[in-house]
Scaffold this active site. Sequence first.
Site, PDB file in Angstrom:
ATOM      1  N   PRO A   1       0.812  -1.212   0.000  1.00  0.00           N
ATOM      2  CA  PRO A   1       0.000   0.000   0.000  1.00  0.00           C
ATOM      3  C   PRO A   1       0.848   1.267   0.000  1.00  0.00           C
ATOM      4  O   PRO A   1       1.946   1.275   0.547  1.00  0.00           O
ATOM      5  CB  PRO A   1      -0.802  -0.117   1.290  1.00  0.00           C
ATOM      6  CG  PRO A   1      -0.030  -1.050   2.166  1.00  0.00           C
ATOM      7  CD  PRO A   1       0.795  -1.909   1.282  1.00  0.00           C
ATOM      8  N   GLU A   2       0.339   2.300  -0.654  1.00  0.00           N
ATOM      9  CA  GLU A   2       1.029   3.594  -0.697  1.00  0.00           C
ATOM     10  C   GLU A   2       0.352   4.554   0.301  1.00  0.00           C
ATOM     11  O   GLU A   2      -0.524   4.137   1.043  1.00  0.00           O
ATOM     12  CB  GLU A   2       0.974   4.152  -2.131  1.00  0.00           C
ATOM     13  CG  GLU A   2       1.513   3.144  -3.146  1.00  0.00           C
ATOM     14  CD  GLU A   2       1.430   3.627  -4.592  1.00  0.00           C
ATOM     15  OE1 GLU A   2       1.475   4.841  -4.826  1.00  0.00           O
ATOM     16  OE2 GLU A   2       1.304   2.775  -5.480  1.00  0.00           O
TER      17      GLU A   2
ATOM     18  N   ARG B   1       2.817 -11.970   2.080  1.00  0.00           N
ATOM     19  CA  ARG B   1       4.159 -12.001   1.487  1.00  0.00           C
ATOM     20  C   ARG B   1       5.260 -11.686   2.486  1.00  0.00           C
ATOM     21  O   ARG B   1       6.441 -11.768   2.143  1.00  0.00           O
ATOM     22  CB  ARG B   1       4.192 -11.066   0.275  1.00  0.00           C
ATOM     23  CG  ARG B   1       3.240 -11.592  -0.795  1.00  0.00           C
ATOM     24  CD  ARG B   1       3.323 -10.829  -2.069  1.00  0.00           C
ATOM     25  NE  ARG B   1       4.657 -10.868  -2.665  1.00  0.00           N
ATOM     26  CZ  ARG B   1       4.961 -10.230  -3.782  1.00  0.00           C
ATOM     27  NH1 ARG B   1       4.050  -9.520  -4.402  1.00  0.00           N
ATOM     28  NH2 ARG B   1       6.178 -10.297  -4.272  1.00  0.00           N
TER      29      ARG B   1
ATOM     30  N   ARG C   1      21.132  14.057 -10.183  1.00  0.00           N
ATOM     31  CA  ARG C   1      21.761  14.126 -11.500  1.00  0.00           C
ATOM     32  C   ARG C   1      21.313  12.958 -12.360  1.00  0.00           C
ATOM     33  O   ARG C   1      21.433  11.822 -11.952  1.00  0.00           O
ATOM     34  CB  ARG C   1      23.281  14.054 -11.361  1.00  0.00           C
ATOM     35  CG  ARG C   1      23.874  15.215 -10.642  1.00  0.00           C
ATOM     36  CD  ARG C   1      24.524  16.188 -11.620  1.00  0.00           C
ATOM     37  NE  ARG C   1      24.293  17.544 -11.149  1.00  0.00           N
ATOM     38  CZ  ARG C   1      23.773  18.509 -11.906  1.00  0.00           C
ATOM     39  NH1 ARG C   1      23.434  18.255 -13.158  1.00  0.00           N
ATOM     40  NH2 ARG C   1      23.608  19.706 -11.417  1.00  0.00           N
TER      41      ARG C   1
END
Length: 276
Positions: A2-3, A111, A155
């Site tokens: 989940p975010e 998991r 960069r």
Amino acid sequence: MPELPEVEQVRRTLAPKLVGQTVSSVRIFYPERVFEVTPVEFRRGIVDSRVKKLSRRGKYLLMQTDRQYTALIGLGMTGRFIVEPSLEPLDYLIVAFGLKRNRMVKLYDMRRFSRISLAETGKVGQHPFLARLGHEFDDKRLTPSVLRKELQRFRRRNIKSVLLDQGVIAGLGNIYANEVLFAAKLNPEREAHTLNVNECSVLLGTTRRILRKAIEMGGTTVRNFRDADGRDGRYASELKVYLREGQPCPRCGKKNEIRRIVLGGRSTFYCPRCQK
Ligand SMILES: [Zn+2]
């Protein structure tokens, strides 16, 4: 997954069941998922204390107790909280916090990428889980020019990977990074340091709008996300590019235009016509 929006939804649904409660026991079933402290230290830090507050930083939940410790919990890919009696089966159970009347707050994870740890509350920001995290998306100090300055540090790295890095804006994962870049009309392969201040302003605006809307809709369920009430997130219907390879672009309408490429090992979906 989940975010940020999903973790925030878990926080909002778990808090009423946990805050104010005294934790009478802590049982850890996968000691290898405890980081920085030993399982015994984790248990001692939490047992017999009362949960004062459940907050969020990036994708981590912070369970602050009324003594000096805060538990840190990351839900990995499939971590899920369920509040239920203690007698339920133990498959995939990572940790169980015992409350009164035989109720338990349990973290299940098929998991097993979930991570738990402990910090002194006053020093929680320096904990290795949190120390490198960038701004919260709604932090007012994060202005377009601050964002631009931060992107200069990377960069040659593409903007998509920089958003996933957590060091600039904390909490974006693969679903929302794809969606935010589509909404901001930015090509995910653009080098982050090439964004001008106007593009940073648009990127910040779309990030805030999309995360707010996703939080409002209880997050996104594409596979197995459920909140602590067992409900799916409803934002999946709002997704414009994520998992939509080969479909027409919802903005320019061109057929078969949503492409999938792999950037930094992650599936990336975008419209090459709209996103520059
Ligand atoms: Zn398009």
